[in-house]
Design a protein around this motif. Sequence first.
Motif, PDB file in Angstrom:
ATOM      1  N   LEU A 657      11.086 -25.291  -7.905  1.00  8.91           N
ATOM      2  CA  LEU A 657      11.836 -24.716  -6.783  1.00  8.91           C
ATOM      3  C   LEU A 657      11.204 -23.381  -6.406  1.00  8.91           C
ATOM      4  O   LEU A 657      11.034 -22.497  -7.254  1.00  8.91           O
ATOM      5  CB  LEU A 657      13.303 -24.524  -7.180  1.00  8.91           C
ATOM      6  N   LEU A 658      10.863 -23.251  -5.130  1.00  3.24           N
ATOM      7  CA  LEU A 658      10.323 -22.000  -4.583  1.00  3.24           C
ATOM      8  C   LEU A 658      11.245 -21.559  -3.456  1.00  3.24           C
ATOM      9  O   LEU A 658      11.374 -22.251  -2.440  1.00  3.24           O
ATOM     10  CB  LEU A 658       8.894 -22.204  -4.070  1.00  3.24           C
ATOM     11  N   THR A 659      11.911 -20.428  -3.642  1.00  5.09           N
ATOM     12  CA  THR A 659      12.831 -19.909  -2.627  1.00  5.09           C
ATOM     13  C   THR A 659      12.334 -18.553  -2.151  1.00  5.09           C
ATOM     14  O   THR A 659      11.739 -17.789  -2.916  1.00  5.09           O
ATOM     15  CB  THR A 659      14.254 -19.779  -3.198  1.00  5.09           C
ATOM     16  N   TYR A 660      12.610 -18.245  -0.898  1.00  5.42           N
ATOM     17  CA  TYR A 660      12.187 -16.964  -0.327  1.00  5.42           C
ATOM     18  C   TYR A 660      13.132 -16.610   0.808  1.00  5.42           C
ATOM     19  O   TYR A 660      13.574 -17.466   1.564  1.00  5.42           O
ATOM     20  CB  TYR A 660      10.731 -17.015   0.161  1.00  5.42           C
ATOM     21  N   GLY A 661      13.465 -15.318   0.896  1.00  5.93           N
ATOM     22  CA  GLY A 661      14.497 -14.904   1.842  1.00  5.93           C
ATOM     23  C   GLY A 661      15.812 -15.579   1.536  1.00  5.93           C
ATOM     24  O   GLY A 661      16.576 -15.919   2.438  1.00  5.93           O
TER      25      GLY A 661
END
Length: 765
Positions: A657-661
């Motif tokens: 999982l890659l989350t940003y903002g």
Amino acid sequence: MSRATPAAGDGGPALELLVHGVGGATPQSMLDDPRTVRVTGDETAAVYRRAEDVDAEERPGYPAGRPVREAYCWSNLTSGNGARALWLLLLPFMVVNLAHWMRPPALGAERTVRLYGVLVRLVALSLTVLLTAAACEVALDLAAWQCAGVARCADGKSWLGFLSAARHGWWSRPGRRLALAALVPAALTGLLWYLSNRTWSAYESQQPLTAAAATRDEPSQRPAPHRPALSRPGFWYGRRLVARLRAAHTAAGFLTVAAAVTGAAAHHDRARDSAPLTAVGWFLAATLVACGVVVLWVVCGRGRSESTLDEKLDRAVITGLPAAALALLALSLGYASWDRPGWISRSTLPGDRVFGLIALAQGVLVLALVGTALVLRRRTCGARTALLGLGGPAVALLACALGGVMTGGVAQRVADWLDRSGTPGAARDVFAGPPPLLTWQACAIPALLALLLPAVVYFAVLTWRAERAEERALPADYPGEPPDTARSRQIATARATARLTDRAPAFLGIVATATLLLGAGALTGSWTTGEIPGRAASGAPAVISSAADTVQALGSWFTGLGFLLFVTWGRRAYKDASARRTIGILWDVGTFWPRAAHPFAPPCYAERAVPDLAWRMNTWTERTGGRLVISGHSQGSVLSAAAVWQLPAHTRQRVALLTYGSPLERLYGRWFPAYFGPSELTALHRELRCWRNLWRATDPIGGPVLPGTDVDRGPLLDPIAFGRTQDQPLPAPILAHSDYQADPAFAEERTALLDELTPALPQQR
């Protein structure tokens, strides 16, 4: 700026699944290629690839040095065709539905949790009754009873002339006028039922990734009741509850209309001592009460079923309850249409204190909700919880206030339009106007704005002080840069204003407290005097009387302005795609949660998007045995996390999982602590092979999700360069919440995630 492409490594097929955030995005912009092909899905929500990557898995060694990229586009779920603009009128229903999900976390307090849900559903039911009563007020009281009963008001209105009492026609009888006008609120109730049923078939009826897809799960997996709520198989499948609530609220709408018509006719029959008609009136009233009790039983009797996939539908309730209420409405219209010689409509309809009773009931329910939330709050500890666990009651009160503003705005504007000669209610012998409570509530709006002004000034001063502090600390982030006051102030302002998001709970608490006190004052004033504020203060000193008239005029103007803004914004959004997308952003945030309290709220797009993502990740990893990085921005990160929660454990071990903002902790963790609290996010971290989160100090929405762990990387420098450099010859923009993929950290973390997924066996954390 060109975006760096990571190496995929040698661990087999690799896929990056991109999920956009609020406001939507096109597959071309997400994939950086004008040639895209829809791989799976439909016009509403679909997965896209670049044309050259459609059959990438079937070509050995392709694509070399990078993962295959896919884009999941879901923006049409909230901001598609022009009819979605009408959802703006359902704003109070959406807000009260949010209150259901804002309860404090409490393990082992099932009864208190159920009581919290029952109270929110009762508040939601009161909103349906309130807005139906508002439609009755406009159509039955103002138009058919008051205006049609006065020749001066009805003359000159061709659409109302045939109802005028002065013409002595068949329709001029008060009961028949009411029966005909009752078709308007009844049609409104039918329209809400139709919209709810149609959106239910398109959203809530979507099959989630069921237990059949998880047959290879480990035997040691915890049973559903002890797992995080969003990982339960029935969380995104509210078919049964929505159907029950839709039937109950539809019946409540029809019963409200029937009660308005029956009450007026029965009041006249009791005054005239007409025994047969009086008996019929009492029978209808008793039947309406009995049917109302059944509605309350349906609303209170059953909540959500999340531990299992509940396919059962209560057919007797779904079809029988609305049909019985509609039959009662038909009998009430026939009863009111009976010829009653000498019946003349005067003043307002009987029962003008109904709005006061609704407001009182809402206040009692909100206070009970406060007590329940405090009991739940005592069982947990979480300093990051918004309003110390009282976010749900505050939002429920806000929904009631929005319903009151819409009700008062419609009634005031229609009354002004019908009685053009003066202020409605000023001459009660000619045109009484709407009930006094609606005018008193309108008068509370100027007082509320005056009370909020010091709070706005206070938060502005805090922001200014934070801006000055950031400006002094800025050289540490950009060492060696020459001084530039304008540039420093620009960056410092972006960082300081981004912190306003963290102060939103305090501001909402002030608004909710002031609204509760002013609403109680308006209710007391209307019941004590029985008059509008201007008439109630007519015998007071000139200063007080003048102030009351001024506040009344301002309140009427503000409520009318608010209603006109709703109408004009909805009309503009119907014709303008950009405005429709702006409204879609509002729904992106507000309709993530399933309809658990109000069935007429805008539909939950996550009940379509989360199963889409879970099915895509599960089927792709099963088919290829490859590695998958799901990459979510903003609201897309919330959808991504919710979809990962739904995956079987053996699939989750091949997913990163890659989350940003991401608002996972900053907004959802604080406002919805029972579902995105620290324990839930920590559990997700333990169950995932790897998770990275990128955030910026200038981002007003995104932030860290698990401080103190290896999940978060940030704050990232924004802008990347303070001044002009060899790599940045032009001034670098302040990106804030947008374009995280332009930062080199994005490519680095994506590569690291794929490398962590490379081993065939799961790594122990």
